[in-house]
Structure formats: structure tokens, C-alpha cells
Enzyme design. Structure first.
Site, PDB file in Angstrom:
ATOM      1  N   ASP A  11       6.350  10.755  -0.213  1.00 40.68           N
ATOM      2  CA  ASP A  11       6.503  12.100   0.516  1.00 40.68           C
ATOM      3  C   ASP A  11       7.378  12.943  -0.348  1.00 40.68           C
ATOM      4  OD1 ASP A  11       4.574  11.201   2.364  1.00 40.68           O
ATOM      5  OD2 ASP A  11       5.787  10.066   3.480  1.00 40.68           O
ATOM      6  N   LYS A  64      12.224  20.369   0.976  1.00 44.50           N
ATOM      7  CA  LYS A  64      13.455  21.206   1.235  1.00 44.50           C
ATOM      8  C   LYS A  64      14.786  20.543   0.894  1.00 44.50           C
ATOM      9  CE  LYS A  64      11.651  24.141   4.794  1.00 44.50           C
ATOM     10  NZ  LYS A  64      11.158  24.005   6.143  1.00 44.50           N
TER      11      LYS A  64
HETATM   12  C1  SAM Z   1       2.121  10.607   0.252  1.00 42.49           C
HETATM   13  S1  SAM Z   1       1.799   8.895   0.593  1.00 42.49           S
HETATM   14  C2  SAM Z   1       1.232   8.224  -0.866  1.00 42.49           C
HETATM   15  C3  SAM Z   1       0.462   7.043  -0.685  1.00 42.49           C
HETATM   16  C4  SAM Z   1       0.036   6.311  -2.148  1.00 42.49           C
HETATM   17  N1  SAM Z   1       1.129   5.794  -2.642  1.00 42.49           N
HETATM   18  C5  SAM Z   1      -0.867   7.103  -2.986  1.00 42.49           C
HETATM   19  O1  SAM Z   1      -0.367   7.513  -4.066  1.00 42.49           O
HETATM   20  O2  SAM Z   1      -1.744   7.500  -2.414  1.00 42.49           O
HETATM   21  C6  SAM Z   1       3.388   8.355   0.914  1.00 42.49           C
HETATM   22  C7  SAM Z   1       3.352   6.813   1.782  1.00 42.49           C
HETATM   23  O3  SAM Z   1       4.610   6.477   1.982  1.00 42.49           O
HETATM   24  C8  SAM Z   1       4.808   5.704   3.042  1.00 42.49           C
HETATM   25  N2  SAM Z   1       6.236   5.506   3.201  1.00 42.49           N
HETATM   26  C9  SAM Z   1       7.023   6.765   3.345  1.00 42.49           C
HETATM   27  N3  SAM Z   1       8.191   6.451   3.758  1.00 42.49           N
HETATM   28  C10 SAM Z   1       8.125   5.076   3.904  1.00 42.49           C
HETATM   29  C11 SAM Z   1       9.122   3.804   4.173  1.00 42.49           C
HETATM   30  N4  SAM Z   1      10.369   4.130   4.449  1.00 42.49           N
HETATM   31  N5  SAM Z   1       8.589   2.738   3.966  1.00 42.49           N
HETATM   32  C12 SAM Z   1       7.387   2.452   3.676  1.00 42.49           C
HETATM   33  N6  SAM Z   1       6.367   3.113   3.410  1.00 42.49           N
HETATM   34  C13 SAM Z   1       6.661   4.544   3.474  1.00 42.49           C
HETATM   35  C14 SAM Z   1       3.794   6.646   3.969  1.00 42.49           C
HETATM   36  O4  SAM Z   1       3.573   6.069   5.303  1.00 42.49           O
HETATM   37  C15 SAM Z   1       2.633   6.945   3.120  1.00 42.49           C
HETATM   38  O5  SAM Z   1       1.706   6.229   3.217  1.00 42.49           O
END
Ligand code: SAM
Length: 213
Positions: free
Chosen positions: A118, A122
Site C-alpha cells: 500500500d 501522503k
Molecule cells: C496493494 S496490496 C498488494 C498485494 C500483493 N502483494 C500483490 O502485489 O498483488 C498490499 C497488501 O498488503 C497487506 N498489508 C498491508 N499492511 C500489512 C501488514 N501490516 N501486515 C500484513 N499485511 C499487510 C494488505 O492487506 C494488502 O493485501
């Protein structure tokens, strides 16, 4: 009970107790997954598991673990794994920092992927980005000399952030000479346009060596 524990507000204590219980259960699960010493390939924020499933299929001798916060994504990832009957692949719902606290001593991190995290575009939200110096510290606790970290993002500022966080860490070193180990689009890679990638190696000795020269 210590004075400090006694003085915690009830809500905070309940939160800490639940967190400790989640970590205890995660550790139990990890020990069930691998009872003897092994090296592990980890994907942080694995989403629906596209990438790690393909990786595990191509690397049947590697123990692969994907972690994501979102239950639905982990369920989908598990379906992919089960369809292919991959015994070397595991998906766990967890927050990555809690997961790393649960890591049992007999496992060693060999490789870690962070793909399209993610972006938190910002500036004031930068503290929420997954790649932080404290995460590198925690990964360093379970890594060995030469453990590789692979980071890929479509977001130029997040890429610059990743470069900076790694470049200013004493034990992880950006390596331009290492090829991306395995290409297969993740779910977000398929959705998004251009991206940038970097690989870093864990080498705490490198710093010590250069300091002593
Ligand atoms: C934008 S998605 C990308 C998913 C995958 N890596 C892809 O490229 O398709 C980011 C993922 O990171 C997970 N995520 C975000 N913060 C996290 C955390 N602190 N611990 C585990 N997962 C996390 C979110 O739930 C989300 O599924």
C-alpha cells in the site's frame, strides 16, 4: 503483578492480552508448519497469493509462507494452494510485526518479498508504509548472512522511500548485481502500470568489516 501492569487502563490491558494470545497461536502454527530447522521464503502482504503460489510451484524444495492482514485474501490464497496441492506453501492471516514476534528460533529467513505494498502517498502518512527501519531490524533478527529482500512498487515515491530506508540501515545493503529471482505477475502487478524493483542483502558483517578497515 508489577505496578506497571496493574496501572494499565483496562482496555489497553485487554488489547495486550489479545495480542499476546494471537502471537502465541501464530507461533504454534509456525511450529506445526516446520518442526525442524528450515529456511523460509516469506511474502509480506501477499494479498490473494498469486505470486507466492507460482513461486512455490516452481520451487518445491522451498518452504514458502505468505502473510496478509485481510482474511478474505488469505482464504483465496489458500484455495489456490489447495487446488495445486502445494505442501510447501502456507498462508497466514496476521499483521506482519506480530507475525515476526511469533517467529520460532529454529526457522531462518532466506528470502523475503514485499510486492506492491500500500503506497500511503501522503507525506504525513509515510509512517504507515510497510518498509520501515524497524521492519528491517525485525527481519534482521530472523535473517542470516546473505538473506535477500525483494521490493517492488509502481509508486515512484514509495520506491524512493524504500531505497532511502534500506540505504540508511546498517545491516541491509542494496545490490544492483542480483537479478530478480522469479518473474510472475502478482495481482497488483497485473492491475498497475510501470514499476521499479530493488533487491537488498542482509550482511551485518559488511558494516563491521568496512569500519575496521
Ligand atoms: C496493494 S496490496 C498488494 C498485494 C500483493 N502483494 C500483490 O502485489 O498483488 C498490499 C497488501 O498488503 C497487506 N498489508 C498491508 N499492511 C500489512 C501488514 N501490516 N501486515 C500484513 N499485511 C499487510 C494488505 O492487506 C494488502 O493485501
Amino acid at each position: 503483578m508489577s505496578e506497571m501492569a496493574a496501572s494499565l487502563p483496562e482496555g489497553q490491558q485487554r488489547f495486550l492480552d489479545r495480542q499476546a494470545e494471537r502471537i502465541r497461536r501464530l507461533r504454534e502454527t509456525l511450529v506445526e508448519i516446520a518442526r525442524v530447522p528450515e529456511t523460509v521464503t516469506l511474502e509480506i502482504g501477499c494479498g490473494h497469493g498469486h505470486y507466492l503460489t507460482a513461486y512455490a510451484l516452481q520451487h518445491p524444495d522451498k518452504r514458502c509462507i505468505g502473510v496478509d492482514l485481510v482474511t478474505k485474501r488469505i482464504l483465496k490464497a489458500c484455495q489456490k494452494r489447495d487446488k495445486r496441492n502445494l505442501q510447501n506453501l502456507h498462508f497466514l492471516k496476521a499483521e506482519i510485526r506480530e507475525f515476526l514476534k511469533a517467529w520460532p528460533e529454529h526457522l531462518t529467513l532466506e528470502r523475503v518479498f514485499i510486492l506492491f505494498p500500500d503506497p500511503w502517498p501522503k507525506k504525513r502518512h509515510a509512517k504507515n508504509r510497510i518498509l520501515q527501519s524497524s521492519l528491517l531490524d525485525a527481519l534482521g533478527q530472523i535473517a542470516k548472512e546473505g538473506t535477500q529482500l525483494h521490493f517492488r512498487t509502481d509508486h515512484p515515491e514509495n520506491f524512493a522511500w524504500g531505497m532511502e530506508v534500506i540505504a540508511s540501515h546498517a545491516d541491509w545493503h542494496i545490490r544492483d548485481d542480483i537479478e530478480w529471482p522469479f518473474e510472475n505477475p502478482s495481482f497488483f502487478q497485473d492491475l498497475l502500470g510501470d514499476y521499479q524493483s530493488l533487491t537488498a542483502c542482509f550482511s551485518p558483517l559488511e558494516t563491521g568489516e568496512s569500519e575496521s578497515q
